[in-house]
Design a protein around this motif. Structure first.
Motif: not given
Length: 442
Positions: A159, A180, A217, A219-220, A226, A228, A230-232
């Motif tokens: 990230v 995760n 947030w 992430f994988k 990764q 913002y 494709n993170g959540k």
């Protein structure tokens, strides 16, 4: 009178000598057989310092200094074979991950090395990787069969591009069992005012900071590059989380939020100095996807046991919240600065500690004119993934004295927690760089 060649008394000696000679080969065979299957030595149990390293602990517990002068040690983690990795807030001699090994088994580090040029807070081991964060990024290093970093010069970048505006910028991390990675992105603000920390400045509604900060947030853990994009955003309304950990019993992420400041400074007509020192609560939350803790619009008052509207948004210190925000699962006095959370799964400590939560309270700066508080490790008993009793002070004495006027007066400030493979508890100190190890011997 003589009979034969030797006196009778000598005959007894000869008999004993002959008998011993007959027994020796059998004894040698037994010894040889044992040497072919040597008995493994029992690992040494670490002995506590005579003074418990200056700490006060419950009966049966002891403490020792595992290492000293590591740097401003933030979080730490321990491998399956007892190698301790410490994340420094700022690099020392160009390196910010310190590796500590106990080679002679006395419970104290006698070998150290370092790598990684980036400062920060977060560090964890999971599924054969060492994860570590800077204030903008998260990296991972592959571990070899000896649980050591295989290539310290070339980490994977998982990230990057997370905001760092100086305030609340540590990117603490945790991992679940489904691949995760959870990252705290603290809000660079106290209460999202138009002019931060300014008396009379109103709060912004809605708070624009929540698009990229003020939450957790997801992430994988095994995907590169990764950010913002494709993170959540997994949870929002959290001012700043430094301590967080995955709870296997609850199958959920738990976090410790740092509460807001300056209630008396900005609203003396609503809060006196003592109220401002104690409010709002430092809060433990159990997260779920879509969680909303309510920052900056509300805070939790542990005295009234209510969610209260912040004065920047029309509150008066008593007006309760009608909007639906998530409740804390445990609360603590204000401005203790919970910087680490660890669910204990070891077997060294007594059964009542199993699956309970240890919290490192770092001590804050804004309880004046009241004495500063914190500088201890607390324990919260848990049952079936939920708090089951009142919190208690587990380890204190880090500060070196009782009355602390300012955080800088404390001798040590607990910051990180980690569990060793034997079940001992490690505590880092980011003031002097001491790494404590707490053990139990009934």
């Amino acid at each position: 009178m003589k009979t034969g060649l030797w006196p009778m008394r000598s005959d007894k000696r000869v008999f004993r000598t002959v008998a011993l000679g007959l027994l020796l080969p059998s004894a040698m065979l037994v010894l040889h057989s044992c040497n072919n299957n040597p008995v493994k030595e029992t690992p040494k149990e670490p002995a506590a310092d005579t003074s418990n390293a200056g700490l006060e602990l419950p009966q049966g517990f002891g403490a020792l200094r595992f290492a000293d002068s590591t740097g401003n040690a933030r979080h730490l983690t321990v491998s399956q074979n007892g190698v301790v990795y410490v994340k420094l807030e700022n690099p020392v001699n160009g390196n910010a991950i310190v590796v500590l090994k106990d080679k002679n088994g006395d419970g104290r580090a006698d070998e150290r090395s370092a790598f990684a040029p980036f400062g920060g807070t977060g560090i964890a081991i999971k599924d054969g990787y060492l994860y570590a964060s800077s204030n903008t990024s998260v990296f991972r290093y592959k571990l070899n069969d000896q649980q050591e970093v295989a290539d310290p010069q070339h980490p994977d970048t998982l990230v990057s591009g997370l905001i760092d505006r100086g305030q609340h910028n540590s990117k603490s991390i945790a991992l679940d069992n489904n691949g995760n990675l959870y990252v705290n992105i603290g809000a660079p603000s106290n209460a999202c005012q138009e002019k931060d920390r300014t008396k009379g400045s109103p709060g912004m509604q809605p708070c624009p900071l929540l698009d990229s900060a003020g939450g957790i947030w997801i992430f994988k853990a095994n995907e590169l590059n990764q950010g913002y994009h494709n993170g959540k955003r997994y949870a929002t309304g959290l001012r700043n989380v430094v301590g967080l950990d995955w709870n296997n019993q609850a199958n959920a992420l738990f976090v410790m939020q740092h509460g807001r400041d300056n209630l008396h400074d900005f609203f003396p007509e609503l809060y006196d100095a003592k109220q401002s020192a104690e409010l709002p609560a430092e809060t433990m939350y159990k997260l779920h996807e879509g969680f909303n803790g309510g920052w900056p619009y509300i805070y939790y008052d542990q005295v009234q046991q209510k969610k209260i509207v912040c004065p920047e948004y029309g509150g008066d210190g008593k007006k309760a919240v009608t909007d639906k925000y998530d409740d804390p699962v445990a609360t603590f006095p204000g401005h203790l600065a919970p910087n680490a959370l660890l669910f204990y799964t070891g077997s060294m400590f007594p059964e009542r500690y199993k699956n309970g939560a240890f919290i490192a309270f770092h001590g804050s700066w804004n309880r004046a004119p009241e004495p500063q508080q914190g500088f201890f490790v607390a324990f919260v008993p848990f049952k079936d993934g939920a708090p089951s009793g009142k919190w208690e002070v587990f380890a204190k004495g880090f500060a070196g004295k009782e009355n602390i006027a300012a955080p800088g007066d404390a001798a040590h400030r607990p910051c990180g927690l980690a569990q060793g493979p034997d079940g001992s508890l490690y505590v880092s100190d980011d003031k002097m760089g001491t790494i404590y190890r707490i053990v139990y011997k009934p």
